[in-house]
Design a protein around this motif. Sequence first.
Motif, PDB file in Angstrom:
ATOM      1  N   ARG A   1       2.000  -7.829  -3.301  1.00  0.00           N
ATOM      2  CA  ARG A   1       1.174  -8.249  -2.174  1.00  0.00           C
ATOM      3  C   ARG A   1       0.087  -7.216  -1.935  1.00  0.00           C
ATOM      4  O   ARG A   1       0.281  -6.041  -2.183  1.00  0.00           O
ATOM      5  CB  ARG A   1       2.037  -8.311  -0.916  1.00  0.00           C
ATOM      6  N   ASN A   2      -0.990  -7.700  -1.431  1.00  0.00           N
ATOM      7  CA  ASN A   2      -2.051  -6.770  -1.075  1.00  0.00           C
ATOM      8  C   ASN A   2      -1.741  -6.203   0.308  1.00  0.00           C
ATOM      9  O   ASN A   2      -2.334  -6.556   1.313  1.00  0.00           O
ATOM     10  CB  ASN A   2      -3.387  -7.505  -1.094  1.00  0.00           C
TER      11      ASN A   2
ATOM     12  N   GLU B   1      -1.233  -3.484   3.402  1.00  0.00           N
ATOM     13  CA  GLU B   1      -2.153  -2.501   3.946  1.00  0.00           C
ATOM     14  C   GLU B   1      -1.702  -1.078   3.659  1.00  0.00           C
ATOM     15  O   GLU B   1      -2.484  -0.162   3.647  1.00  0.00           O
ATOM     16  CB  GLU B   1      -2.289  -2.702   5.454  1.00  0.00           C
TER      17      GLU B   1
ATOM     18  N   ARG C   1       5.297   5.258   1.766  1.00  0.00           N
ATOM     19  CA  ARG C   1       6.366   5.218   2.772  1.00  0.00           C
ATOM     20  C   ARG C   1       6.721   6.626   3.224  1.00  0.00           C
ATOM     21  O   ARG C   1       6.785   7.549   2.426  1.00  0.00           O
ATOM     22  CB  ARG C   1       7.621   4.567   2.182  1.00  0.00           C
TER      23      ARG C   1
ATOM     24  N   ALA D   1      -5.244   8.256   0.647  1.00  0.00           N
ATOM     25  CA  ALA D   1      -5.404   9.246   1.718  1.00  0.00           C
ATOM     26  C   ALA D   1      -5.200   8.562   3.076  1.00  0.00           C
ATOM     27  O   ALA D   1      -4.549   9.111   3.968  1.00  0.00           O
ATOM     28  CB  ALA D   1      -6.779   9.883   1.647  1.00  0.00           C
ATOM     29  N   GLU D   2      -5.752   7.362   3.200  1.00  0.00           N
ATOM     30  CA  GLU D   2      -5.606   6.613   4.447  1.00  0.00           C
ATOM     31  C   GLU D   2      -4.136   6.245   4.666  1.00  0.00           C
ATOM     32  O   GLU D   2      -3.600   6.372   5.770  1.00  0.00           O
ATOM     33  CB  GLU D   2      -6.484   5.352   4.384  1.00  0.00           C
TER      34      GLU D   2
ATOM     35  N   ALA E   1      -2.231   9.273   5.698  1.00  0.00           N
ATOM     36  CA  ALA E   1      -2.579   9.617   7.089  1.00  0.00           C
ATOM     37  C   ALA E   1      -1.794   8.735   8.069  1.00  0.00           C
ATOM     38  O   ALA E   1      -1.264   9.213   9.067  1.00  0.00           O
ATOM     39  CB  ALA E   1      -4.075   9.456   7.309  1.00  0.00           C
ATOM     40  N   ARG E   2      -1.723   7.453   7.756  1.00  0.00           N
ATOM     41  CA  ARG E   2      -1.009   6.531   8.648  1.00  0.00           C
ATOM     42  C   ARG E   2       0.482   6.878   8.722  1.00  0.00           C
ATOM     43  O   ARG E   2       1.088   6.825   9.784  1.00  0.00           O
ATOM     44  CB  ARG E   2      -1.173   5.087   8.151  1.00  0.00           C
TER      45      ARG E   2
ATOM     46  N   VAL F   1       0.901   9.831  10.921  1.00  0.00           N
ATOM     47  CA  VAL F   1       0.820   9.442  12.335  1.00  0.00           C
ATOM     48  C   VAL F   1       2.182   8.908  12.793  1.00  0.00           C
ATOM     49  O   VAL F   1       2.702   9.279  13.855  1.00  0.00           O
ATOM     50  CB  VAL F   1      -0.291   8.377  12.543  1.00  0.00           C
ATOM     51  N   LYS F   2       2.787   8.069  11.933  1.00  0.00           N
ATOM     52  CA  LYS F   2       4.099   7.511  12.272  1.00  0.00           C
ATOM     53  C   LYS F   2       5.147   8.624  12.381  1.00  0.00           C
ATOM     54  O   LYS F   2       5.970   8.637  13.306  1.00  0.00           O
ATOM     55  CB  LYS F   2       4.541   6.497  11.204  1.00  0.00           C
TER      56      LYS F   2
ATOM     57  N   LEU G   1       9.269   2.143  12.996  1.00  0.00           N
ATOM     58  CA  LEU G   1       8.477   0.975  12.600  1.00  0.00           C
ATOM     59  C   LEU G   1       9.036   0.340  11.326  1.00  0.00           C
ATOM     60  O   LEU G   1       9.132  -0.883  11.222  1.00  0.00           O
ATOM     61  CB  LEU G   1       7.021   1.370  12.368  1.00  0.00           C
ATOM     62  N   ASP G   2       9.414   1.190  10.351  1.00  0.00           N
ATOM     63  CA  ASP G   2       9.959   0.652   9.105  1.00  0.00           C
ATOM     64  C   ASP G   2      11.319  -0.005   9.341  1.00  0.00           C
ATOM     65  O   ASP G   2      11.631  -1.030   8.748  1.00  0.00           O
ATOM     66  CB  ASP G   2      10.078   1.748   8.042  1.00  0.00           C
TER      67      ASP G   2
ATOM     68  N   TYR H   1      10.834  -3.354  10.642  1.00  0.00           N
ATOM     69  CA  TYR H   1      10.424  -4.271   9.587  1.00  0.00           C
ATOM     70  C   TYR H   1      11.623  -4.672   8.718  1.00  0.00           C
ATOM     71  O   TYR H   1      11.823  -5.844   8.398  1.00  0.00           O
ATOM     72  CB  TYR H   1       9.324  -3.641   8.720  1.00  0.00           C
TER      73      TYR H   1
END
Lengths: 337, 696
Positions: free
Chosen positions: B335-336, B338, B342, B373-374, B377-378, B381-382, B652-653, B656
């Motif tokens: 899947r594409n 985001e 992990r 990198a993004e 970074a996310r 943050v988590k 969050l994980d 999910y």
Amino acid sequence: MLTVVLFTAVKMMAQDDPVSVLNKINVQMEAVSKRYVVYQSVVAHSDNLRKAEKRRQEMMNQVTTARQSLAEIPYYKGDRMLHQAFGEYLKLVEYNLNEDYAKMVNMKEIAEQSYDKMEAYMLLKDKVSEKMRMAGEKLDSVQRTYCKKYDIKLVEEQKSELSRQLEKISEVSKYEDKLYLIFFKCNVIEGDLLESLDKKNVNATEQLRSSLKSFAEEGSAILDTLKGYRGDNTLVTACRRSMEYYKKAADKYADFTGFFTKEANFNRLKQQFEGDKDMRKDKAALDKYNNAVKEMNDGIGQYNNTNDYLNKYRSETIDFWNNAVKQFLDRHIPVAD
Amino acid sequence: MRSLLLLCCCISAAVYGQKSVAEKAFNISAIAAKYHVSPRAVNDSFAVQVFRSFMDQIDPYTIYFTQQEYQQLQTAAVGIDEDITRQSTVFLQTISKQYFLVRKKAVQQMQSLLSKPFSFSAKTYFTTNSEADAGKYIDEPQLQRMKAYLQWRVLTALSDLLPEDSTHLSPAFVQQHIGEAQRSVQSTIEKRYAQLAADSVKMARWLEETYLNAIATAYDPHTEYFSNEAYDEFEAGLSSESMAFGFGLEPNSEGNLLITSVMPGSAAWKSSNIHEGDMIIAMKPEGEKTVSVANATPEELNALFERYADKTVEFTIKAADGTTRVVKLKKQAIRNEENVVRGWILDGQPRLGFISLPSFYTQTNDGIGTSCAEDVAREIVKLKQEKIDGLVLDLRFNGGGSIEEAAAMLGIFIDIGPLGVVKVYSGRTEPIKDVNRGTIYDGPLVVMVNGASASASEMLAATLQDYRKAVIVGSTTFGKATMQVVVPLEANFDFEKYAPDSKQSDATKDFLKITMGKLYRVNGKTAQNTGVVPDVYLPDYFEAAQFTERSYVTALPADSISVQLPYRALSEKYSRHTFKAFEQSSVANDPEFVQLKNTVRLQQLTNALNRVPLMLSEYNLWQNDEWGDTQETTSAKKGNAQSPYAVANTRLDAAYNAMDSYQKENDDMIMNELMEDAWLRQVYLLFKNVLIKTNQ
């Protein structure tokens, strides 16, 4: 960034040619300076942008006239010293008025020496000011050399009104610049941050957020050491208020990046749920999914609220700052017309 | 990382398109002379290098050509430099004519040798070239070498037939299975030859491409020639079927299929257990028997992948460092998503965040995929929301990727400043800058590396080390500090006017991946050849393998540049002495590392000899040195692991996973592996006993 110096006032002690040359040049210089004071006065005391632009244009014309007149003033015994110095100075004034900085300073060097556009701007500002200051000093020193060479006695007179006005403009501008820089740094960082938020770039947003916070804290600390300008605290107060906003905003922006990570998680879940027929039929899974949708919608609501709050707070802060600058200049820049 | 780009090659005395080969060879040398960061002269020593590299590809074990034939070719090879400059193909024509004949003769010789059962009682060896001697002739009679080669292949086939829990070949087992093993080897050889002989045009093209690539790699190991076809493979990296598991495969010079890419977000990626350079040796679909695929062709493997669509498959993987492991993957559409990185929590006192990054992937020009990198970074943050006391960034097995991504990732940890320096072909040097002011993570940080951490990974580790922002833990990295650009292989190519997108449009072009830049650290030193030396050393299986930049004959030497960059390193928070003390107390007393060091030492000894024993008793001992201990280590690890931390999902994980059972199952597997990871355990102890303590 524009400051104009004036020749030291001269009392004519001799009646011969070198003095007349000096005087003729001084007349041109004074005419330019007067236009400058008028231009600055309009900028400080009027809201009329067209009027300000008109005064700028008039000053430009005056510079052109001065350069033409200079060409008509004969050299004393072929000595070009004064002409050259004044000519160079006028050229710089013209570039500066037109914001044609590439002709004044080495832009490549500035780009190499500065880390990013913020530093480049600050460095450019410094270098242009420095260039104008040095050109003014040079003009003064050439004038003195000229007088010494031709035995002209310079007598320091009481300052003329024009001199006083120029000095005042320079002093007020310097003070305003100091405070503007504190505001400017946060303002630039926030601009970049808003751009990165638009792109949902968490990496850039979070880095800039920390930078915004530290610039705002650093700014507050500097403000604690700054006094008002001759008892006028308008700018200090406004700048402090903007720092409070930037500190608060830096914290609040975390809500947005937090939301983006939640949004990514939700999109993953949505993809999984929509792609799985069995899951859609499973009551427990459906409940969980609907719950996630509700949470997401709540999140969107909060996002919008925070966004509205910050937009309002930001525009109030910037308006307050702009008004403060306006009031400050109105109060301290000499009126001239 | 020498690789053969096309497997199916066919033999023909007719030479295909030689004129254009001559032009291409010339164009490679012309582009390299202009744009290679350290170009070398096309002279006699260049010719010798091209010859060796070419021979290493077409006869890697020196079993096809006789010594006399080899010497004649060597004499002819002296003219390769003139062939290149005068745009002729005298040498290539000579060798192409002979190659068909020797391969044909060889298959007959092999069939004859394999027709009688082998015995493994004589104290003989199959000798191979070291990386430094690749392409040289091994001075033994050709037929004797060929037999030794076949004996080795048969022993390998016998080992593949062993039950999973056994590594020992008993005489009885050999007796029982020798016929089956010899038939399997013979069938593979015949199959390969048939593919080779079936299409003369393809065969000629393969030789041409191998020749052109030998010219390219003579400049340095990372300058490579791509035919248009190979370029497409390079870009795609994956066949449609293996893609569903998420890895790309390419055959190496022995015909074994090596994993060359792992697609971000795929099942293979999510398992965190498939790395570039791994070899698939067997697969076991759910409810089916294990199938050995060590000798399968890409077509056969793809057929298997197709057959087991929608099944969970257990892959037996042999890593580049020699260890084997089983990885369970379920084929699924990629899947594409985001975010494909992990983050995990290593829960205990202290509470750490853990992020593993297998490659520096980036968004393509078409906007497909995400920026690593993004994504990192996310995750940070988590993890910060989880109130972590420290962070581990795992770059083991990360072979590199986009330098821009590495720079963007460094920005997470560095406020502002230079991140390194690039020196390009013109000699111009330019600093790599952190684009964004500010930091996201400022706490204690460990970056884990090993011998398979290369290029962008090394830049990241080196910069964080120079700024003293992170403690680098593991073994010395690969040592590749160069940058490559893929350009069209055309006459009068002008890089300054080149727009990269144009390469997509012209389908008739060939390409050159050329080393245009060298990377330097902020202090002007380089990781080229030397690698990044960790602050805290943990032994690794890679230390036994000849798998470093400097093992390549044409690797560019390490140098340095004089730079004065305004970077501000943190003050030295931890002394060298503290780290040494930790190594001596914690690592040296860890039974797993004691055993590992022993295995590595034995492997180094056997590897240095460059030979495989063919006497059964000695072969068993060698096997044991080679892989046996590592397997024991692996099983010991599973049983005795006393993890000082528990592994948990972020909130969050976990939320999910409550809705995705496959993801949950996959996560549980990863969490178990993280608990059993001996290297990670030492990193955790380093935080607990040194980093967090000092910080407090």
